[in-house]
Design a protein around this motif. Structure first.
Motif, PDB file in Angstrom:
ATOM      1  N   TYR A   1      -9.783   6.525   0.566  1.00 14.94           N
ATOM      2  CA  TYR A   1      -8.613   6.344  -0.314  1.00 14.94           C
ATOM      3  C   TYR A   1      -8.788   5.186  -1.299  1.00 14.94           C
TER       4      TYR A   1
ATOM      5  N   THR B   1      -0.118   7.042   2.016  1.00 12.59           N
ATOM      6  CA  THR B   1      -1.521   6.696   2.312  1.00 12.59           C
ATOM      7  C   THR B   1      -1.601   5.837   3.573  1.00 12.59           C
ATOM      8  N   ALA B   2      -0.730   4.827   3.636  1.00 10.23           N
ATOM      9  CA  ALA B   2      -0.709   3.928   4.785  1.00 10.23           C
ATOM     10  C   ALA B   2      -0.420   4.694   6.075  1.00 10.23           C
TER      11      ALA B   2
ATOM     12  N   TYR C   1     -11.005   2.596   9.016  1.00 12.15           N
ATOM     13  CA  TYR C   1     -11.741   1.965   7.919  1.00 12.15           C
ATOM     14  C   TYR C   1     -12.414   3.026   7.045  1.00 12.15           C
TER      15      TYR C   1
ATOM     16  N   VAL D   1      -4.752   0.078   9.078  1.00 11.30           N
ATOM     17  CA  VAL D   1      -5.701   0.302  10.179  1.00 11.30           C
ATOM     18  C   VAL D   1      -5.238  -0.505  11.388  1.00 11.30           C
TER      19      VAL D   1
ATOM     20  N   SER E   1      -9.867   4.503   4.893  1.00 13.17           N
ATOM     21  CA  SER E   1      -9.485   3.526   3.864  1.00 13.17           C
ATOM     22  C   SER E   1     -10.490   3.525   2.715  1.00 13.17           C
TER      23      SER E   1
ATOM     24  N   ILE F   1       0.874  -1.184   0.000  1.00 14.58           N
ATOM     25  CA  ILE F   1       0.000   0.000   0.000  1.00 14.58           C
ATOM     26  C   ILE F   1       0.905   1.226   0.000  1.00 14.58           C
TER      27      ILE F   1
ATOM     28  N   ILE G   1      -8.887   1.824  -0.834  1.00 10.87           N
ATOM     29  CA  ILE G   1      -8.003   0.649  -0.714  1.00 10.87           C
ATOM     30  C   ILE G   1      -8.718  -0.552  -0.077  1.00 10.87           C
ATOM     31  N   VAL G   2     -10.059  -0.456   0.030  1.00 13.15           N
ATOM     32  CA  VAL G   2     -10.817  -1.583   0.588  1.00 13.15           C
ATOM     33  C   VAL G   2     -11.337  -2.451  -0.555  1.00 13.15           C
TER      34      VAL G   2
ATOM     35  N   ILE H   1      -3.504   6.726   7.231  1.00  9.48           N
ATOM     36  CA  ILE H   1      -4.551   5.856   7.781  1.00  9.48           C
ATOM     37  C   ILE H   1      -4.134   5.300   9.144  1.00  9.48           C
TER      38      ILE H   1
ATOM     39  N   PRO I   1      -8.164  -2.963   6.039  1.00 17.09           N
ATOM     40  CA  PRO I   1      -6.803  -2.877   5.491  1.00 17.09           C
ATOM     41  C   PRO I   1      -5.720  -2.923   6.568  1.00 17.09           C
TER      42      PRO I   1
END
Length: 411
Positions: free
Chosen positions: A187, A145-146, A181, A321, A184, A141, A189-190, A149, A318
């Protein structure tokens, strides 16, 4: 009806922590819900439904399960955890025969403290990797972004723990998961594919245990920390309700119930069970002292384990989280170990105590391994055994003459 609603409310308090353990270790959260429900019912039978407490996934076993799954697979890891549950049962028998003093003799704070610290600190690299979106050494990821989150999850969990009041204060992990979540989703990514494929109602994906001597020997010493934690939890719930559960139904019964709950959970592929402090906090807040409420909590957990869509949604959470929450969680575990030493006035100026703590920490965190042929001990299991042995064999007055001599020289 009132008891059923209160029971569901108690599960809501425990839910975040309960599902966090399987999500971190690669186990099925639906199976964990089922294991927690069955385990709590077994505990109630053994203790004659006298203690208002809920049992669910144990944080102390996260590191061993992670290692066990990678080394021997899930079935062999479950076999090892079943034997760890037998250690609880054996300890219950020992307490019945010799009294609670035997626990203090075998597992004093100087042994338990550093072992708990190892459980937390040994996982620190995993927490940071997940928070940065790294899995198996690869960036899965986007790092920025990671980080956003995981930071949001961490700050929410910290914020709820520190600043909130009342019922909300009991759910920091759930709050962190919800905020992480939501971000996520923002963004994108789920991945909802598992949810679309899952049935509304389905039996959890049970895993039958297998028995591997290495997995068994690895897991047995890990039972040390949660066994001692169990005593603390029993004291806590006794203080909350004003009843002495160490005498009635008796510590031997409660720890045996805990062990049988762990064995039952491991037989179906769920994480080991332990008594939940969050639920004890909720009992104190709501004054819900009736153990029947916990029966309903267990029934609610078993019912939810059969909802296939719920299990699938949980598996879409993700990695960042979880990573953000893990930073606080594993640091907290290590701090509990440190506090065990401080609260019990363990004097680290004494050579004996210093030797036990120092060797335990370095063996555990450094990953020291000892093996003969196929037999191998390392990490938490090795440092747990070493700590117990050192405590039993080192003279009580080790280094004391030296300390006295220095004191006299100072005068």
């Amino acid at each position: 009806m009132k008891n059923a609603i209160q029971g569901a409310q108690m599960l809501f308090v425990a839910f975040g922590a309960l599902v966090l353990v399987p999500l971190l270790t690669g186990l099925d959260p639906s199976v964990a819900l089922f294991g927690a429900g069955i385990g709590t019912l077994i505990f109630q039978v053994v203790t004659r439904r006298s203690v208002p407490i809920f049992l669910a996934s144990s944080f102390a076993f996260i590191a061993p399960i992670l290692y066990g799954v990678q080394a021997w697979g899930i079935p062999a890891t479950m076999g090892g955890l079943m034997v760890a549950g037998l250690v609880y049962v054996a300890l219950g028998g020992l307490i019945k025969l010799r009294g609670i003093e035997i626990v203090h003799k075998l597992l004093p704070p100087v042994v338990v403290g550093p072992v708990i610290m190892v459980i937390g600190l040994g996982l620190a690299p995993n927490a940071v990797s997940m928070a940065l979106g790294v899995a198996g050494g690869e960036q899965v990821i986007d790092k920025n972004t990671a980080l956003i989150i995981s930071s949001a999850s961490l700050l929410t969990t910290v914020g709820i723990s520190v600043f909130s009041r009342g019922f909300l204060k009991l759910m920091p992990i759930l709050g962190g998961i919800v905020v992480g979540y939501a971000l996520s989703l923002f963004y994108g990514i789920v991945d909802f594919t598992p949810v679309h494929q899952a049935a509304w109602f389905a039996m959890p994906a049970f895993v039958m245990p297998e028995f591997n001597i290495n997995a068994i020997l690895f897991m047995i010493p890990v039972a040390i920390a949660p066994a001692v934690e169990h005593v603390g939890d029993m004291l806590a719930i006794s203080n909350v309700t004003g009843k002495n559960y160490l005498k009635k139904p008796g510590l031997h019964r409660t720890i045996t119930g805990d062990g049988l709950a762990t064995i039952a959970a491991s037989m179906v592929g769920a994480p080991p069970n332990t008594t939940y402090s969050e639920v004890t906090g909720a009992v104190m807040l709501t004054k819900s002292f009736n153990p029947v409420i916990m029966t309903w909590t267990a029934i609610t957990a078993i019912t939810l384990s059969l909802v296939g869509k719920l299990g699938a949604v949980l598996q879409t959470i993700p990695m960042p989280v979880m990573g953000g929450i893990m930073i606080l969680l594993f640091g907290s575990i290590a701090t509990v170990g440190l506090n065990t030493l401080i609260k019990n006035n363990v004097d680290l100026h004494k050579s004996r105590n210093l030797v036990i703590v120092a060797i335990t920490l370095v063996f555990g965190i450094g990953g020291m391994a000892f093996g003969i042929g196929d037999f191998s001990l390392q990490g938490i299991s090795l440092c747990g055994i070493v700590a117990i042995v050192l405590n039993l064999v080192l003279p009580k007055d080790l280094g004391e003459n030296h300390v006295v001599d220095n004191a006299q020289m100072d005068k």
